[in-house]
Write a protein that holds these residues in place. Structure first.
Motif, mmCIF file in Angstrom:
data_model
loop_
_atom_site.group_PDB
_atom_site.id
_atom_site.type_symbol
_atom_site.label_atom_id
_atom_site.label_comp_id
_atom_site.label_asym_id
_atom_site.label_seq_id
_atom_site.Cartn_x
_atom_site.Cartn_y
_atom_site.Cartn_z
ATOM 1 N N THR A 109 21.190 -63.876 41.477
ATOM 2 C CA THR A 109 22.441 -64.032 40.940
ATOM 3 C C THR A 109 22.799 -65.417 41.355
ATOM 4 O OG1 THR A 109 24.722 -63.365 40.518
ATOM 5 C CG2 THR A 109 23.589 -62.892 42.691
ATOM 6 N N GLU A 111 26.064 -67.090 42.579
ATOM 7 C CA GLU A 111 27.068 -67.449 43.638
ATOM 8 C C GLU A 111 26.640 -68.603 44.505
ATOM 9 O OE1 GLU A 111 26.602 -64.455 42.845
ATOM 10 O OE2 GLU A 111 28.656 -63.950 41.805
ATOM 11 N N ARG A 140 15.051 -59.823 40.182
ATOM 12 C CA ARG A 140 15.210 -58.930 41.367
ATOM 13 C C ARG A 140 14.130 -58.108 41.370
ATOM 14 N NH1 ARG A 140 21.859 -57.430 40.337
ATOM 15 N NH2 ARG A 140 22.720 -59.624 40.356
ATOM 16 N N GLU A 142 13.359 -55.079 41.868
ATOM 17 C CA GLU A 142 13.898 -53.817 41.759
ATOM 18 C C GLU A 142 12.613 -52.858 42.415
ATOM 19 O OE1 GLU A 142 16.875 -52.708 41.101
ATOM 20 O OE2 GLU A 142 17.682 -54.322 39.857
ATOM 21 N N ILE A 150 16.839 -52.063 31.099
ATOM 22 C CA ILE A 150 17.609 -51.151 31.803
ATOM 23 C C ILE A 150 17.789 -51.553 33.268
ATOM 24 C CG2 ILE A 150 18.416 -48.997 32.819
ATOM 25 C CD1 ILE A 150 17.963 -47.799 29.896
ATOM 26 N N ILE A 152 14.879 -54.064 34.983
ATOM 27 C CA ILE A 152 13.860 -55.071 35.033
ATOM 28 C C ILE A 152 13.699 -56.085 36.079
ATOM 29 C CG2 ILE A 152 13.349 -54.811 32.575
ATOM 30 C CD1 ILE A 152 15.500 -56.628 31.976
ATOM 31 N N GLN A 224 25.799 -48.696 34.132
ATOM 32 C CA GLN A 224 26.491 -49.637 34.350
ATOM 33 C C GLN A 224 26.172 -50.763 33.500
ATOM 34 O OE1 GLN A 224 27.313 -50.948 38.534
ATOM 35 N NE2 GLN A 224 26.735 -52.922 37.814
ATOM 36 N N THR A 227 30.052 -55.803 35.041
ATOM 37 C CA THR A 227 30.876 -56.116 36.411
ATOM 38 C C THR A 227 31.578 -57.038 36.415
ATOM 39 O OG1 THR A 227 28.746 -56.412 37.389
ATOM 40 C CG2 THR A 227 29.584 -54.207 38.094
ATOM 41 N N HIS A 229 34.042 -59.026 39.735
ATOM 42 C CA HIS A 229 34.262 -58.916 41.069
ATOM 43 C C HIS A 229 35.449 -59.933 41.389
ATOM 44 C CE1 HIS A 229 30.336 -56.973 41.000
ATOM 45 N NE2 HIS A 229 29.627 -58.116 40.344
ATOM 46 N N GLY A 259 29.683 -60.091 35.223
ATOM 47 C CA GLY A 259 28.477 -60.502 34.365
ATOM 48 C C GLY A 259 27.982 -58.926 33.666
ATOM 49 N N SER A 261 24.117 -57.907 31.392
ATOM 50 C CA SER A 261 22.970 -58.089 31.039
ATOM 51 C C SER A 261 22.213 -57.743 29.711
ATOM 52 C CB SER A 261 22.020 -57.679 32.077
ATOM 53 O OG SER A 261 21.773 -56.260 31.978
ATOM 54 N N ARG A 263 21.358 -54.958 29.349
ATOM 55 C CA ARG A 263 21.984 -53.479 29.244
ATOM 56 C C ARG A 263 22.756 -53.423 28.312
ATOM 57 N NH1 ARG A 263 22.735 -51.500 35.679
ATOM 58 N NH2 ARG A 263 20.762 -51.788 36.067
HETATM 59 N N1 5CA Z 1 27.145 -62.282 40.259
HETATM 60 C C1 5CA Z 1 27.692 -60.952 40.030
HETATM 61 C C2 5CA Z 1 28.427 -61.187 38.573
HETATM 62 S S1 5CA Z 1 27.420 -62.059 37.369
HETATM 63 C C3 5CA Z 1 26.534 -60.106 39.831
HETATM 64 O O1 5CA Z 1 25.296 -60.400 40.062
HETATM 65 N N2 5CA Z 1 27.039 -58.913 39.431
HETATM 66 S S2 5CA Z 1 25.765 -57.694 39.444
HETATM 67 O O2 5CA Z 1 24.972 -57.492 40.518
HETATM 68 O O3 5CA Z 1 26.627 -56.097 39.145
HETATM 69 O O4 5CA Z 1 24.874 -57.734 38.013
HETATM 70 C C4 5CA Z 1 25.799 -58.142 36.725
HETATM 71 C C5 5CA Z 1 25.215 -56.946 35.882
HETATM 72 O O5 5CA Z 1 23.578 -57.209 35.555
HETATM 73 C C6 5CA Z 1 25.235 -55.585 36.172
HETATM 74 O O6 5CA Z 1 26.584 -54.942 36.035
HETATM 75 C C7 5CA Z 1 24.215 -54.917 35.248
HETATM 76 O O7 5CA Z 1 25.007 -54.512 33.965
HETATM 77 C C8 5CA Z 1 23.166 -55.992 35.181
HETATM 78 N N3 5CA Z 1 21.946 -55.962 35.965
HETATM 79 C C9 5CA Z 1 22.039 -55.731 37.338
HETATM 80 N N4 5CA Z 1 20.671 -55.463 37.690
HETATM 81 C C10 5CA Z 1 19.987 -55.201 36.575
HETATM 82 C C11 5CA Z 1 18.485 -55.006 36.262
HETATM 83 N N5 5CA Z 1 17.766 -54.847 37.241
HETATM 84 N N6 5CA Z 1 18.171 -55.075 34.867
HETATM 85 C C12 5CA Z 1 19.091 -55.157 33.912
HETATM 86 N N7 5CA Z 1 20.279 -55.498 34.301
HETATM 87 C C13 5CA Z 1 20.718 -55.474 35.359
#
Ligand code: 5CA
Ligand code: ZN
Length: 480
Positions: A109, A111, A140, A142, A150, A152, A224, A227, A229, A259, A261, A263
């Motif tokens: 991400t 920041e 990430r 994961e 969903i 990835i 989810q 989000t 924040h 953010g 994605s 999703r």
């Molecule tokens: N910097 C903040 C706001 S952008 C941030 O990273 N928030 S987060 O971690 O919540 O991620 C934002 C959104 O990305 C989540 O709400 C979720 O919908 C989506 N997301 C997170 N991880 C994954 C993943 N591994 N695969 C698909 N979507 C994801």
């Protein structure tokens, strides 16, 4: 009506199958958690993105593009943040033949990529508020099972917005604006959602608090899908993003980020689908209308020329139209294919339509057929598309509401959980002490989504765990 048995009963298989057969993405790429967007999927993705871009652009956000790489020291500046992401970061340690002096992270991400530049750009209150966003790949590592769209490892459609403000109150106002933007966005996708303030133990690392949008999938699990924040001054203190206030003093900026994605693509597919495949909301369907000729001996020419003039007319009116003239396929197999791909409206032109100067319209959601005079099609089509949009929205919302249940008593909730197949969300009164919330997760075997946003008074009820006065409700579900 179209059956929704497979869709309901073996949702996970349905989901994998439809993504592949409707040619949205191909996950046979030889790296786990990475997939290829195929042309049709890519068009759907971009349609969805064009909505969020419009909503952000019209509310003072500017699109930018930051580098993918972040140095180890940048990533490490905000302690909580790096602590929470450390197990998920992909690192670049070598370049060419050399070992890098400082390893570089692929952004999980942004920041920490954005903060050092904000420090250079922001000097005084005159530079505030600042609102930027980018749509990029983030990475990430994961460890939970990966799932198409969903969960990835290369998130290819990470839309992240980052904002800076003069005061806490202005940042709070921005959070409310972000809530309005995301709510409009999901409304346009006809995806129902519930907004919760995540519990302390599940907020974004480095945030004061996190709000989340969750939807409910056909199997009863929640996802989810976005989000928001409020970051307070945590990052601005770590990165020294200082500005001169209106009073001539110095202060750290107040930040928010939010953010989504791919999703959101997953949710659009999952919420509206049925046993025949995708059912795309007209607002995002890459093809709104498919025209299929029904040839008949002696009428081939007449049918074809009518199909072509109809297609031209509709394109001129601004509809996205596909004409399926493939000779090697029967009309029946064409119907099957375009139904699988979720095209909202099919127009059939047969010999009878030529004779009677009519067209036959079939809507994808209900498969209802109507025959209308051909010169009425330009008026009938927009009406039909908005009726489909509304029908999808209503059905999704009804199913969603039925899956949220509030209890006052833990025992009742436990019985309900035991006897309910596709669970959805339950709500239990909560005193807001962390230990009681964590006990609720343990007792129910579910995960906490958080408390209602906007805040809701619990009324005169007792915490389901300790019996103390309940301040709000804790929402719990099985989560993706
Ligand atoms: N910097 C903040 C706001 S952008 C941030 O990273 N928030 S987060 O971690 O919540 O991620 C934002 C959104 O990305 C989540 O709400 C979720 O919908 C989506 N997301 C997170 N991880 C994954 C993943 N591994 N695969 C698909 N979507 C994801
Ligand atoms: Zn309690």
């Amino acid at each position: 009506m179209v059956e929704r048995e497979t869709w309901r009963k073996s949702f996970s298989e349905w989901f994998h199958d439809v993504i592949f057969r409707a040619e949205l993405l191909d996950y046979r790429y030889p790296i786990k958690g990475c997939g290829v967007w195929l042309p049709y999927g890519f068009k759907l993705r971009n349609k969805i993105l064009s909505i969020i871009r419009r909503l952000l652009d019209e509310t003072g956000h500017e699109e930018v593009l930051f580098p993918l790489l972040i140095t180890e020291s940048m990533l490490g500046k905000e302690a909580e943040h790096v602590e929470s992401f450390s197990s998920q970061v992909f690192w670049v340690t070598r370049a060419g033949r050399e070992e890098l002096a400082e390893k570089l992270a692929l952004r999980p991400t942004s920041e920490t990529a954005i903060a050092p530049m904000l420090k250079l750009w922001i000097r005084s209150h005159a530079n505030l508020p600042k609102r930027i966003y980018q749509i990029v790949s983030t990475f990430r590592y994961e460890t939970k099972a990966t799932r198409p769209l969903i969960r990835i490892r290369e998130i290819t459609t990470f839309k992240e917005a980052h904002t800076c403000h003069e005061s806490f109150e202005e940042a709070e106002e921005q959070v409310r604006t972000a809530v309005k933007i995301y709510s409009k966005f999901f409304d346009e996708l006809a995806v129902p959602y519930i907004i919760s303030k995540r519990p302390e133990w599940d907020k974004f690392a480095g945030a004061l608090y996190s709000l989340a949008y969750d939807t409910i999938f056909p199997d009863g699990r929640t996802l989810q899908i976005g989000t928001i924040h409020n970051l307070g001054q945590n990052f601005s203190k770590a990165f020294e993003i200082v500005f001169e206030t209106r009073e001539g003093k110095h202060d750290y900026v107040w930040q928010t980020c939010y953010g989504i994605s791919e999703r959101v693509v997953a949710a659009t597919i999952a919420i509206h689908g049925d046993d025949r495949g995708l059912v795309l909301p007209p607002t995002v369907a890459p093809i709104q209308v498919v025209i299929i000729p029904i040839p008949y001996k002696g009428f081939e020419e007449a049918v074809l020329s009518k199909v072509k003039s109809l297609a031209e007319g509709l394109k001129r009116e601004g509809f996205t139209v596909e004409v399926d003239l493939r000779e090697k396929y029967t009309p029946g197999s064409k119907f099957y294919e375009w139904e699988l791909r979720g095209v909202p409206v099919r127009i059939e032109v047969g010999p009878r339509d030529v004779e009677n100067r009519t067209v036959t319209m079939v809507r994808r959601d209900s498969l209802e057929r109507t025959v209308i005079p051909e010169d009425e099609v330009y008026k009938a089509l927009p009406k039909l598309l908005s009726e489909i949009q509304e029908a999808l929205r209503e059905r999704a919302l009804k199913e969603f509401k039925e899956k949220i249940k509030r209890f006052t008593d833990l025992g009742e909730a436990l019985t309900f959980i035991k006897n309910t197949g596709r669970l959805g969300i339950i709500e239990l009164p909560w005193c807001e002490k962390n230990e009681c919330g964590i006990r609720m997760e343990e007792e129910t075997g579910l995960k906490a989504l958080g408390t209602p946003y906007p805040e809701e008074e619990a009324g005169n009820v007792r915490c389901a765990i300790c019996g103390g006065e309940a301040k709000s409700f804790l929402r719990l579900s099985r989560q993706y």
